[in-house]
Design a protein around this motif. Structure first.
Motif, mmCIF file in Angstrom:
data_model
loop_
_atom_site.group_PDB
_atom_site.id
_atom_site.type_symbol
_atom_site.label_atom_id
_atom_site.label_comp_id
_atom_site.label_asym_id
_atom_site.label_seq_id
_atom_site.Cartn_x
_atom_site.Cartn_y
_atom_site.Cartn_z
ATOM 1 N N SER A 97 0.833 -1.200 0.000
ATOM 2 C CA SER A 97 0.000 0.000 0.000
ATOM 3 C C SER A 97 0.863 1.244 0.000
ATOM 4 C CB SER A 97 -0.920 0.011 1.230
ATOM 5 O OG SER A 97 -1.808 -1.085 1.186
ATOM 6 N N GLY A 98 0.493 2.194 -0.826
ATOM 7 C CA GLY A 98 1.177 3.473 -0.833
ATOM 8 C C GLY A 98 0.599 4.404 0.219
ATOM 9 N N ARG A 99 1.092 5.620 0.248
ATOM 10 C CA ARG A 99 0.573 6.589 1.205
ATOM 11 C C ARG A 99 -0.833 7.010 0.806
ATOM 12 N NH1 ARG A 99 4.448 11.496 2.235
ATOM 13 N NH2 ARG A 99 2.726 11.887 3.678
ATOM 14 N N SER A 100 -1.729 6.972 1.785
ATOM 15 C CA SER A 100 -3.102 7.370 1.526
ATOM 16 C C SER A 100 -3.194 8.882 1.515
ATOM 17 C CB SER A 100 -4.035 6.792 2.597
ATOM 18 O OG SER A 100 -4.029 5.385 2.549
ATOM 19 N N ARG A 101 -3.726 9.412 0.451
ATOM 20 C CA ARG A 101 -3.906 10.857 0.352
ATOM 21 C C ARG A 101 -5.393 11.173 0.330
ATOM 22 N NH1 ARG A 101 -0.828 12.431 -4.968
ATOM 23 N NH2 ARG A 101 -2.099 10.668 -5.642
ATOM 24 N N ARG A 102 -5.720 12.315 0.895
ATOM 25 C CA ARG A 102 -7.113 12.735 0.868
ATOM 26 C C ARG A 102 -7.495 12.998 -0.594
ATOM 27 N NH1 ARG A 102 -10.881 14.733 4.301
ATOM 28 N NH2 ARG A 102 -12.430 16.160 3.462
ATOM 29 N N PRO A 103 -8.485 12.277 -1.109
ATOM 30 C CA PRO A 103 -8.818 12.435 -2.525
ATOM 31 C C PRO A 103 -9.443 13.789 -2.821
ATOM 32 C CG PRO A 103 -10.437 11.040 -1.435
ATOM 33 C CD PRO A 103 -9.344 11.293 -0.430
ATOM 34 N N ALA A 104 -9.101 14.346 -3.963
ATOM 35 C CA ALA A 104 -9.703 15.607 -4.396
ATOM 36 C C ALA A 104 -11.146 15.349 -4.812
ATOM 37 C CB ALA A 104 -8.912 16.184 -5.568
ATOM 38 N N PRO A 105 -12.030 16.315 -4.623
ATOM 39 C CA PRO A 105 -13.424 16.136 -5.059
ATOM 40 C C PRO A 105 -13.492 15.844 -6.552
ATOM 41 C CG PRO A 105 -13.201 18.089 -3.679
ATOM 42 C CD PRO A 105 -11.817 17.631 -3.986
ATOM 43 N N GLU A 106 -14.307 14.881 -6.901
ATOM 44 C CA GLU A 106 -14.481 14.552 -8.312
ATOM 45 C C GLU A 106 -15.343 15.618 -8.981
ATOM 46 O OE1 GLU A 106 -14.662 10.020 -9.133
ATOM 47 O OE2 GLU A 106 -15.626 10.316 -7.191
ATOM 48 N N ARG A 107 -15.044 15.881 -10.238
ATOM 49 C CA ARG A 107 -15.767 16.906 -10.982
ATOM 50 C C ARG A 107 -16.312 16.332 -12.275
ATOM 51 N NH1 ARG A 107 -12.286 22.128 -11.902
ATOM 52 N NH2 ARG A 107 -14.336 22.792 -12.604
ATOM 53 N N VAL A 108 -17.393 16.894 -12.737
ATOM 54 C CA VAL A 108 -17.951 16.525 -14.034
ATOM 55 C C VAL A 108 -17.232 17.329 -15.110
ATOM 56 C CG1 VAL A 108 -20.018 16.566 -15.482
ATOM 57 C CG2 VAL A 108 -20.195 15.958 -13.062
ATOM 58 N N THR A 109 -16.666 16.637 -16.085
ATOM 59 C CA THR A 109 -15.982 17.337 -17.165
ATOM 60 C C THR A 109 -16.992 18.032 -18.063
ATOM 61 O OG1 THR A 109 -16.049 15.432 -18.668
ATOM 62 C CG2 THR A 109 -14.177 15.578 -17.140
ATOM 63 N N GLU A 110 -16.514 19.004 -18.807
ATOM 64 C CA GLU A 110 -17.404 19.732 -19.707
ATOM 65 C C GLU A 110 -18.012 18.785 -20.740
ATOM 66 O OE1 GLU A 110 -17.327 23.510 -22.852
ATOM 67 O OE2 GLU A 110 -15.559 23.025 -21.629
ATOM 68 N N ALA A 111 -17.208 17.857 -21.273
ATOM 69 C CA ALA A 111 -17.713 16.922 -22.272
ATOM 70 C C ALA A 111 -18.797 16.021 -21.685
ATOM 71 C CB ALA A 111 -16.570 16.085 -22.830
ATOM 72 N N ARG A 196 -9.043 -2.111 -7.754
ATOM 73 C CA ARG A 196 -8.289 -1.209 -8.625
ATOM 74 C C ARG A 196 -7.656 -0.059 -7.852
ATOM 75 N NH1 ARG A 196 -13.104 -0.521 -13.106
ATOM 76 N NH2 ARG A 196 -12.892 -2.564 -14.142
ATOM 77 N N HIS A 197 -8.282 0.314 -6.746
ATOM 78 C CA HIS A 197 -7.817 1.481 -5.984
ATOM 79 C C HIS A 197 -7.637 1.090 -4.518
ATOM 80 C CE1 HIS A 197 -8.719 4.057 -9.457
ATOM 81 N NE2 HIS A 197 -9.814 3.342 -9.583
ATOM 82 N N PRO A 198 -6.622 0.288 -4.217
ATOM 83 C CA PRO A 198 -6.460 -0.199 -2.840
ATOM 84 C C PRO A 198 -6.061 0.880 -1.841
ATOM 85 C CG PRO A 198 -4.570 -0.814 -4.189
ATOM 86 C CD PRO A 198 -5.594 -0.228 -5.130
ATOM 87 N N ASP A 199 -5.598 2.032 -2.313
ATOM 88 C CA ASP A 199 -5.127 3.081 -1.405
ATOM 89 C C ASP A 199 -6.074 4.271 -1.338
ATOM 90 O OD1 ASP A 199 -2.755 1.594 -0.935
ATOM 91 O OD2 ASP A 199 -1.904 2.359 -2.796
ATOM 92 N N ASP A 200 -7.333 4.064 -1.662
ATOM 93 C CA ASP A 200 -8.316 5.139 -1.623
ATOM 94 C C ASP A 200 -8.993 5.140 -0.250
ATOM 95 O OD1 ASP A 200 -10.589 6.755 -1.812
ATOM 96 O OD2 ASP A 200 -10.869 6.321 -3.937
ATOM 97 N N PRO A 201 -8.625 6.055 0.648
ATOM 98 C CA PRO A 201 -9.196 6.035 2.004
ATOM 99 C C PRO A 201 -10.691 6.324 2.027
ATOM 100 C CG PRO A 201 -7.899 8.034 1.667
ATOM 101 C CD PRO A 201 -7.654 7.156 0.469
ATOM 102 N N LEU A 203 -12.886 5.470 -0.236
ATOM 103 C CA LEU A 203 -13.572 4.253 -0.660
ATOM 104 C C LEU A 203 -13.635 3.249 0.481
ATOM 105 C CD1 LEU A 203 -14.845 2.473 -2.836
ATOM 106 C CD2 LEU A 203 -12.532 1.838 -3.561
ATOM 107 N N HIS A 204 -12.524 3.061 1.173
ATOM 108 C CA HIS A 204 -12.510 2.091 2.267
ATOM 109 C C HIS A 204 -13.348 2.577 3.447
ATOM 110 C CE1 HIS A 204 -9.780 -0.532 0.192
ATOM 111 N NE2 HIS A 204 -8.912 0.444 0.010
ATOM 112 N N ALA A 205 -13.440 3.896 3.641
ATOM 113 C CA ALA A 205 -14.318 4.430 4.687
ATOM 114 C C ALA A 205 -15.776 4.140 4.345
ATOM 115 C CB ALA A 205 -14.083 5.934 4.842
ATOM 116 N N LEU A 206 -16.127 4.255 3.070
ATOM 117 C CA LEU A 206 -17.497 3.958 2.637
ATOM 118 C C LEU A 206 -17.822 2.492 2.894
ATOM 119 C CD1 LEU A 206 -20.146 4.552 1.077
ATOM 120 C CD2 LEU A 206 -18.876 4.057 -1.039
ATOM 121 N N VAL A 207 -16.913 1.603 2.519
ATOM 122 C CA VAL A 207 -17.138 0.174 2.738
ATOM 123 C C VAL A 207 -17.279 -0.117 4.228
ATOM 124 C CG1 VAL A 207 -16.097 -2.124 2.551
ATOM 125 C CG2 VAL A 207 -16.021 -0.559 0.605
ATOM 126 N N GLY A 208 -16.425 0.481 5.054
ATOM 127 C CA GLY A 208 -16.509 0.278 6.494
ATOM 128 C C GLY A 208 -17.829 0.756 7.067
#
Length: 302
Positions: A97-111, A196-201, A203-208
């Motif tokens: 596992s790499g360092r867990s970083r706080r994920p940036a908010p996802e955005r809807v692209t213009e397309a 696919r994303h084992p280091d997404d905190p 995502l793992h918080a949601l599962v927990g």
């Protein structure tokens, strides 16, 4: 939970779900202490040594070759999405596992926003990789979550999450006539994303959270089933317009440049000249336009 544990749990669970007689392995009438295949039986089917497979399942053997993983996948009778998931887990186990970083908010692209606007006459939502609703059009909101604030996707901290809705929201649970089928699809997709994303905190918080709050989710999660949600037909019981059958299709945006994962657009379609098509048209008539300048679009901007 580290990658080695996730890989071992997946292999053990799927091995326990296989019956020897289904694979042509004679049982000689003996009673087994644990269900499913023994390690030596699976190793023989995969063409690897028992000691090697045991080390792999216990997280003591790293860097399994793609050929060995494919052989194990065939022995376990895995489907394509499950085979790819096995490769993801093995890769995570090998690299750690790499360092867990706080994920940036996802955005809807213009397309993606333009595509959502073009789909104004069918229910559509844009979801992030953790199943957060990033945007929805007027009909998408009306069909899937008409009881929620239509502006909620505009506020990253308050975005609806489809997995939470399916397991923790009574309205959404009642919306699906075959709720278990929808629930299993949600869990299987989350399993795929987690691999696919084992280091997404986040995502793992949601599962927990879901494991703690929903015994149904906890049971399905422990089953280690993996599902790539592409096309599925559901009978829905809408509180405003009644029953209708829709085909939900997930249009993947793939991996966008500069992002970990592209967005998905989920659309709900109905058969031509069907009662469901008439019911959906009625829902459109009963749902008011909220933004005359850009009809039906509720896109976010962080």
């Amino acid at each position: 939970m580290n990658g080695k544990v996730r890989l071992g749990e997946f292999l053990q669970t799927r091995r326990s779900q296989l019956q020897p007689e289904d694979l042509g392995i004679p049982g000689y009438g003996e009673r087994r202490r644990v269900p499913g295949l023994r390690r030596e039986e699976l190793a023989a089917l995969a063409g690897v040594s028992v000691s090697y497979y045991t080390r792999l399942e216990q997280g003591q053997s790293l860097n399994a070759s793609p050929q060995v993983l494919d052989a194990i996948a065939r022995a376990l009778r895995l489907e394509e999405a499950e085979r790819l998931h096995l490769h993801d887990l093995a890769r995570s186990s090998a690299t750690g596992s790499g360092r867990s970083r706080r994920p940036a908010p996802e955005r809807v692209t213009e397309a993606t926003g333009q595509l959502l606007e073009a789909l104004a006459h069918v229910p559509a939502i844009v979801s992030g990789r953790r199943s957060d609703v990033l945007a929805w059009n007027r009909l998408g909101h009306a069909l899937f979550a008409g009881h929620l604030d239509p502006d909620a996707p505009d506020r990253p901290a308050e975005r609806p999450n489809m997995a939470r809705l399916v397991f923790l929201d009574a309205h959404t649970r009642d919306l699906y006539a075959d709720w278990p089928a929808k629930a299993r699809a949600v869990v299987g997709n989350l399993r795929l994303v987690a691999g696919r994303h084992p280091d997404d905190p986040a995502l793992h918080a949601l599962v927990g959270e879901l494991r703690a709050k929903s015994s149904d989710f906890a049971s399905m999660w422990a089953d280690h089933r993996v599902t790539a949600c592409a096309v599925a037909t559901y009978q829905m019981r809408h509180p405003l317009v009644g029953p209708l059958t829709v085909t939900q299709q997930t249009l993947s945006q793939g991996r966008a440049p500069g992002r970990d994962q592209g967005q998905n657009i989920v659309v709900a379609t109905t058969e031509a000249d069907s009662p469901a098509r008439t019911t959906l048209a009625l829902l459109a008539q009963l749902t008011p336009q909220r933004n005359p300048a850009r009809p039906g679009i509720r896109a976010c901007a962080d």
